[in-house]
Design a protein around this motif. Structure first.
Motif, PDB file in Angstrom:
ATOM      1  N   MET A 275      11.396  -4.291  -0.706  1.00 36.10           N
ATOM      2  CA  MET A 275      11.370  -3.327  -1.802  1.00 36.10           C
ATOM      3  C   MET A 275       9.944  -2.854  -2.079  1.00 36.10           C
ATOM      4  SD  MET A 275      14.430  -2.662  -2.701  1.00 36.10           S
ATOM      5  CE  MET A 275      14.081  -1.798  -4.214  1.00 36.10           C
ATOM      6  N   ILE A 276       9.000  -3.781  -2.059  1.00 33.09           N
ATOM      7  CA  ILE A 276       7.601  -3.398  -2.290  1.00 33.09           C
ATOM      8  C   ILE A 276       7.107  -2.489  -1.177  1.00 33.09           C
ATOM      9  CG2 ILE A 276       5.237  -4.287  -2.292  1.00 33.09           C
ATOM     10  CD1 ILE A 276       6.201  -6.660  -3.894  1.00 33.09           C
ATOM     11  N   ALA A 277       7.437  -2.819   0.070  1.00 33.84           N
ATOM     12  CA  ALA A 277       7.005  -1.997   1.202  1.00 33.84           C
ATOM     13  C   ALA A 277       7.574  -0.588   1.084  1.00 33.84           C
ATOM     14  CB  ALA A 277       7.437  -2.640   2.513  1.00 33.84           C
ATOM     15  N   LEU A 278       8.849  -0.472   0.763  1.00 37.96           N
ATOM     16  CA  LEU A 278       9.483   0.842   0.614  1.00 37.96           C
ATOM     17  C   LEU A 278       8.868   1.623  -0.545  1.00 37.96           C
ATOM     18  CD1 LEU A 278      13.227  -0.118   1.196  1.00 37.96           C
ATOM     19  CD2 LEU A 278      11.807   1.312   2.687  1.00 37.96           C
ATOM     20  N   LEU A 279       8.596   0.924  -1.645  1.00 39.47           N
ATOM     21  CA  LEU A 279       8.018   1.595  -2.811  1.00 39.47           C
ATOM     22  C   LEU A 279       6.615   2.099  -2.518  1.00 39.47           C
ATOM     23  CD1 LEU A 279       8.301   2.366  -5.774  1.00 39.47           C
ATOM     24  CD2 LEU A 279       7.417   0.093  -6.387  1.00 39.47           C
ATOM     25  N   ILE A 280       5.794   1.268  -1.861  1.00 40.12           N
ATOM     26  CA  ILE A 280       4.424   1.686  -1.522  1.00 40.12           C
ATOM     27  C   ILE A 280       4.442   2.920  -0.643  1.00 40.12           C
ATOM     28  CG2 ILE A 280       2.405   1.042  -0.141  1.00 40.12           C
ATOM     29  CD1 ILE A 280       2.689  -1.787  -1.207  1.00 40.12           C
ATOM     30  N   VAL A 281       5.243   2.903   0.419  1.00 43.55           N
ATOM     31  CA  VAL A 281       5.276   4.030   1.351  1.00 43.55           C
ATOM     32  C   VAL A 281       5.837   5.274   0.667  1.00 43.55           C
ATOM     33  CG1 VAL A 281       6.215   4.874   3.530  1.00 43.55           C
ATOM     34  CG2 VAL A 281       5.465   2.490   3.341  1.00 43.55           C
TER      35      VAL A 281
ATOM     36  N   ILE B  43      -3.876  -2.207  -0.285  1.00 47.46           N
ATOM     37  CA  ILE B  43      -3.098  -1.691   0.842  1.00 47.46           C
ATOM     38  C   ILE B  43      -2.555  -0.300   0.537  1.00 47.46           C
ATOM     39  CG2 ILE B  43      -0.798  -2.591   0.258  1.00 47.46           C
ATOM     40  CD1 ILE B  43      -0.560  -3.480   3.197  1.00 47.46           C
ATOM     41  N   PHE B  44      -2.298  -0.014  -0.749  1.00 48.07           N
ATOM     42  CA  PHE B  44      -1.845   1.324  -1.140  1.00 48.07           C
ATOM     43  C   PHE B  44      -2.931   2.353  -0.847  1.00 48.07           C
ATOM     44  CE2 PHE B  44      -1.427   4.798  -4.170  1.00 48.07           C
ATOM     45  CZ  PHE B  44      -0.097   5.157  -3.998  1.00 48.07           C
ATOM     46  N   PHE B  45      -4.174   2.047  -1.242  1.00 49.91           N
ATOM     47  CA  PHE B  45      -5.286   2.968  -0.971  1.00 49.91           C
ATOM     48  C   PHE B  45      -5.529   3.101   0.528  1.00 49.91           C
ATOM     49  CE2 PHE B  45      -9.831   3.386   0.014  1.00 49.91           C
ATOM     50  CZ  PHE B  45     -10.053   4.665  -0.474  1.00 49.91           C
ATOM     51  N   ALA B  46      -5.495   1.983   1.228  1.00 47.27           N
ATOM     52  CA  ALA B  46      -5.770   2.014   2.670  1.00 47.27           C
ATOM     53  C   ALA B  46      -4.811   2.933   3.409  1.00 47.27           C
ATOM     54  CB  ALA B  46      -5.699   0.598   3.239  1.00 47.27           C
ATOM     55  N   GLY B  47      -3.547   2.917   3.014  1.00 44.01           N
ATOM     56  CA  GLY B  47      -2.543   3.665   3.767  1.00 44.01           C
ATOM     57  C   GLY B  47      -2.300   5.079   3.302  1.00 44.01           C
ATOM     58  N   LEU B  48      -3.035   5.541   2.279  1.00 44.35           N
ATOM     59  CA  LEU B  48      -2.838   6.913   1.813  1.00 44.35           C
ATOM     60  C   LEU B  48      -3.125   7.906   2.937  1.00 44.35           C
ATOM     61  CD1 LEU B  48      -4.309   7.170  -1.808  1.00 44.35           C
ATOM     62  CD2 LEU B  48      -2.000   7.760  -1.070  1.00 44.35           C
ATOM     63  N   GLY B  49      -2.157   8.737   3.254  1.00 43.01           N
ATOM     64  CA  GLY B  49      -2.340   9.744   4.295  1.00 43.01           C
ATOM     65  C   GLY B  49      -1.896   9.306   5.668  1.00 43.01           C
ATOM     66  N   VAL B  50      -1.524   8.028   5.846  1.00 42.04           N
ATOM     67  CA  VAL B  50      -1.066   7.565   7.154  1.00 42.04           C
ATOM     68  C   VAL B  50       0.224   8.281   7.546  1.00 42.04           C
ATOM     69  CG1 VAL B  50      -0.166   5.580   8.435  1.00 42.04           C
ATOM     70  CG2 VAL B  50      -2.221   5.344   7.043  1.00 42.04           C
ATOM     71  N   VAL B  51       1.131   8.401   6.588  1.00 37.53           N
ATOM     72  CA  VAL B  51       2.346   9.193   6.804  1.00 37.53           C
ATOM     73  C   VAL B  51       2.330  10.352   5.821  1.00 37.53           C
ATOM     74  CG1 VAL B  51       3.773   7.384   7.787  1.00 37.53           C
ATOM     75  CG2 VAL B  51       3.646   7.615   5.317  1.00 37.53           C
ATOM     76  N   SER B  52       2.656  11.529   6.318  1.00 37.26           N
ATOM     77  CA  SER B  52       2.546  12.735   5.516  1.00 37.26           C
ATOM     78  C   SER B  52       3.751  13.632   5.767  1.00 37.26           C
ATOM     79  CB  SER B  52       1.255  13.484   5.884  1.00 37.26           C
ATOM     80  OG  SER B  52       1.275  14.805   5.414  1.00 37.26           O
ATOM     81  N   PRO B  53       4.233  14.305   4.726  1.00 36.06           N
ATOM     82  CA  PRO B  53       5.360  15.232   4.909  1.00 36.06           C
ATOM     83  C   PRO B  53       5.004  16.440   5.754  1.00 36.06           C
ATOM     84  CG  PRO B  53       4.458  15.407   2.690  1.00 36.06           C
ATOM     85  CD  PRO B  53       3.818  14.208   3.322  1.00 36.06           C
ATOM     86  N   PHE B  54       3.731  16.608   6.027  1.00 35.67           N
ATOM     87  CA  PHE B  54       3.294  17.753   6.816  1.00 35.67           C
ATOM     88  C   PHE B  54       3.252  17.445   8.311  1.00 35.67           C
ATOM     89  CE2 PHE B  54       1.255  17.824   2.623  1.00 35.67           C
ATOM     90  CZ  PHE B  54       1.857  18.970   2.106  1.00 35.67           C
ATOM     91  N   GLU B  55       3.610  16.202   8.658  1.00 38.00           N
ATOM     92  CA  GLU B  55       3.683  15.837  10.064  1.00 38.00           C
ATOM     93  C   GLU B  55       4.977  16.371  10.686  1.00 38.00           C
ATOM     94  OE1 GLU B  55       1.376  14.390  11.685  1.00 38.00           O
ATOM     95  OE2 GLU B  55       0.106  13.344  10.221  1.00 38.00           O
ATOM     96  N   ASP B  56       5.004  16.397  12.018  1.00 32.80           N
ATOM     97  CA  ASP B  56       6.204  16.812  12.733  1.00 32.80           C
ATOM     98  C   ASP B  56       7.370  15.868  12.397  1.00 32.80           C
ATOM     99  OD1 ASP B  56       7.813  16.304  15.575  1.00 32.80           O
ATOM    100  OD2 ASP B  56       7.422  18.423  15.142  1.00 32.80           O
TER     101      ASP B  56
ATOM    102  N   ALA C 170      -4.134  -6.803  -6.898  1.00 31.73           N
ATOM    103  CA  ALA C 170      -5.303  -6.317  -6.162  1.00 31.73           C
ATOM    104  C   ALA C 170      -4.945  -6.030  -4.710  1.00 31.73           C
ATOM    105  CB  ALA C 170      -6.434  -7.331  -6.240  1.00 31.73           C
ATOM    106  N   TYR C 171      -4.153  -6.915  -4.107  1.00 32.08           N
ATOM    107  CA  TYR C 171      -3.755  -6.711  -2.709  1.00 32.08           C
ATOM    108  C   TYR C 171      -2.878  -5.470  -2.566  1.00 32.08           C
ATOM    109  CZ  TYR C 171      -1.820  -7.563   1.919  1.00 32.08           C
ATOM    110  OH  TYR C 171      -1.446  -7.430   3.237  1.00 32.08           O
ATOM    111  N   THR C 172      -1.968  -5.264  -3.495  1.00 29.95           N
ATOM    112  CA  THR C 172      -1.086  -4.096  -3.432  1.00 29.95           C
ATOM    113  C   THR C 172      -1.870  -2.802  -3.604  1.00 29.95           C
ATOM    114  OG1 THR C 172       0.777  -5.396  -4.280  1.00 29.95           O
ATOM    115  CG2 THR C 172       0.937  -3.003  -4.482  1.00 29.95           C
ATOM    116  N   VAL C 173      -2.814  -2.791  -4.552  1.00 29.41           N
ATOM    117  CA  VAL C 173      -3.658  -1.603  -4.740  1.00 29.41           C
ATOM    118  C   VAL C 173      -4.497  -1.354  -3.486  1.00 29.41           C
ATOM    119  CG1 VAL C 173      -5.619  -0.678  -6.046  1.00 29.41           C
ATOM    120  CG2 VAL C 173      -3.739  -1.813  -7.244  1.00 29.41           C
TER     121      VAL C 173
END
Length: 369
Positions: free
Chosen positions: A293-299, A249-262, A244-247
Motif C-alpha cells: 500500500m505504501i509503495a502504491l501510494l508513493i508512486v 525515497i519519495f523525493f528521490a523517485g520524483l520524475g522517475v515515472v511520468s504521464p508524459f512518457e510513452d 524520514a525514509y518515506t520522504v
C-alpha cells in the motif's frame, strides 16, 4: 589491543584507498589518468592530486576514529576503520576513489547513551576537520586564470561547452553551509562556478565531506543520525525513522515515472518501479499488505505531482542508497537494555547534529548532463 596482522591489514587498505583517491583526484582536478596516453598522470600531477586525496581521506579517517574512540571509551569492542578503495578509472567510469570507510561493532551496545555517543562522535569529528579544509580552500583560491590550465579550450572565444558532444558536464549542487561559506569568504573574482569546483582540491574534498556528513546524519535506522534520533526521541524514533525514509525515497523517485512518457514504456516501467519501492521497505517491520500500500501510494503521488508540475524532479541518484537502507541496513533501530535518557549536554549535541544535517544536506549533489 589489536594484533600486528590487524594493523597491517587495515594499514594496507588505508594505503590502497589513499592511492585510489589520488588517482581519482588526478582525473577530476587535471583530467589526467595513468591509463591515458594523451594526458597521462605523471608523478608531478600525482603528487599535486594529493592536495585532494589527503584532506578527503583525512576527514574520513577522523570521522571513523571518532566512532572508534567513543567505542573504546564506552568499552565496546570495535574494529579499526576499514577503508574501501574504489577507483573505477580502469573501466573509464568516474569515481572518487573510495566507497567510504566503516568500523565494525563487535561488542554489544547495551545503552541508549552509548549508542548516541558512538553514533554522533564520527560526524562531529569529521565535520570539524571538513570546516577547516573548506575555510582554507575558500580563502586560498588560485587566480582566476588557473582554470585555463585545466581547460585551455576556454581561451578560444568561439568555444561553446553546450555544443560539445560526448563530453560529460558535472555540476555540484549547493547546500546551505557551502553557499554561506562561499558568499562570506571567497573572492568573487576567483570563485569558480559549481561546474568547475571539481578542479579545486580543497573545495572538492570539503564538499564531499559535507555530502558524506549529511548522508550519515540522515535520521534513519542505524545510520549515525538514526542513533541520534534514537537517543533524543525514545518514544518516537520508529515513527521519525519511517517518516524520514518515506520522504527520502519519495523525493528521490520524483520524475522517475511520468504521464508524459510513452504508454508502452509505462506499462513496463510502472510495475517495475512499484516493485522496487516495495522491496525498499523489506526491513521496515511492516506487513506485506502495508508495504504494498505504501509503495502504491508513493508512486501514485509522485505520478500525480509530475502531472501537474511537469518540470518537478527529485534526484534518482538517491534511489540506490534508499535501496541499501531499506533492503540491507534496515530502517529500524535495535532495542537496548539500558534506556536511561540522555544527559543535558548530550541533548544539546543531538540538536547540533540535527542542525548540521540541515546545513550539510544536498538535495541534488551531482548533476550530470
Amino acid at each position: 589491543m589489536y594484533s600486528p596482522k590487524t594493523y597491517a591489514k587495515h594499514g594496507l587498505l588505508f594505503f590502497l584507498t589513499l592511492t585510489a583517491t589520488t588517482l581519482a583526484g588526478g582525473e577530476w582536478l587535471f583530467g589526467r589518468s595513468i591509463l591515458s596516453s594523451e594526458r597521462p598522470l605523471t608523478w608531478e600531477y600525482f603528487l599535486r592530486a594529493m592536495e585532494f586525496s589527503i584532506p578527503f581521506i583525512g576527514i574520513l579517517l577522523v570521522h571513523e576514529l571518532g566512532h572508534l574512540f567513543a567505542s573504546i571509551y564506552h568499552r565496546v569492542n570495535a574494529s579499526l576503520p576499514y577503508f574501501i578503495p574504489g577507483w573505477l578509472g580502469f573501466i573509464g567510469a568516474p569515481s572518487i576513489g573510495t566507497f567510504g570507510a566503516v568500523i565494525q561493532m563487535k561488542g554489544l551496545v547495551s545503552s541508549r547513551r552509548k549508542f548516541f555517543d558512538i553514533g554522533i562522535a564520527g560526524p562531529l569529528a569529521g565535520f570539524v576537520l571538513a570546516i577547516g579544509v573548506l575555510l582554507y580552500g575558500f580563502t586560498h583560491l588560485p587566480e582566476a586564470d588557473f582554470i585555463y590550465e585545466i581547460h585551455p579550450e576556454y581561451l578560444d572565444p568561439d568555444y561553446d561547452p553546450e555544443k560539445q558532444e560526448g563530453v560529460m558536464d558535472l555540476k555540484l549542487g549547493y547546500n546551505l553551509l557551502f553557499w554561506v561559506l562561499e558568499k562570506t569568504l571567497a573572492d568573487p573574482e576567483k570563485m569558480p562556478n559549481m561546474s568547475e569546483v571539481i578542479h579545486y582540491p580543497y573545495l572538492f574534498a570539503g564538499y564531499l565531506a559535507l555530502f558524506f556528513t549529511a548522508l550519515n546524519l540522515l535520521p534513519i535506522g542505524q545510520l549515525d543520525g538514526g542513533h541520534v534520533i534514537f537517543g533524543l526521541f525514545p518514544k518516537h524514533h520508529k515513527t521519525i525513522s519511517m517518516t524520514a525514509y518515506t520522504v527520502f525515497i519519495f523525493f528521490a523517485g520524483l520524475g522517475v515515472v511520468s504521464p508524459f512518457e510513452d504508454f508502452n514504456y509505462l506499462l513496463i516501467a510502472l510495475p517495475l518501479y512499484v516493485g522496487f519501492v516495495f522491496i525498499c521497505y523489506a526491513k521496515s517491520g511492516l506487513t506485506m499488505t502495508n508495504k504494498l500500500m505504501i509503495a502504491l501510494l508513493i508512486v501514485a503521488l509522485q505520478y500525480s505531482l509530475v502531472s501537474f508540475f511537469p518540470t518537478l524532479e527529485g534526484y534518482s541518484g538517491w534511489l540506490f542508497f534508499a535501496f541499501l537502507l531499506g533492503r540491507v541496513l534496515g530502517i529500524q533501530h535495535p532495542p537496548v537494555a539500558d534506556n536511561r535518557p540522555l544527559s543535558h549536554s548530550q541533548k544539546i549535541l543531538g540538536w547540533v547534529a540535527i542542525l548540521l544535517f540541515i546545513l550539510c544536506f544536498i538535495p541534488q549533489p551531482f548533476i550530470i548532463d
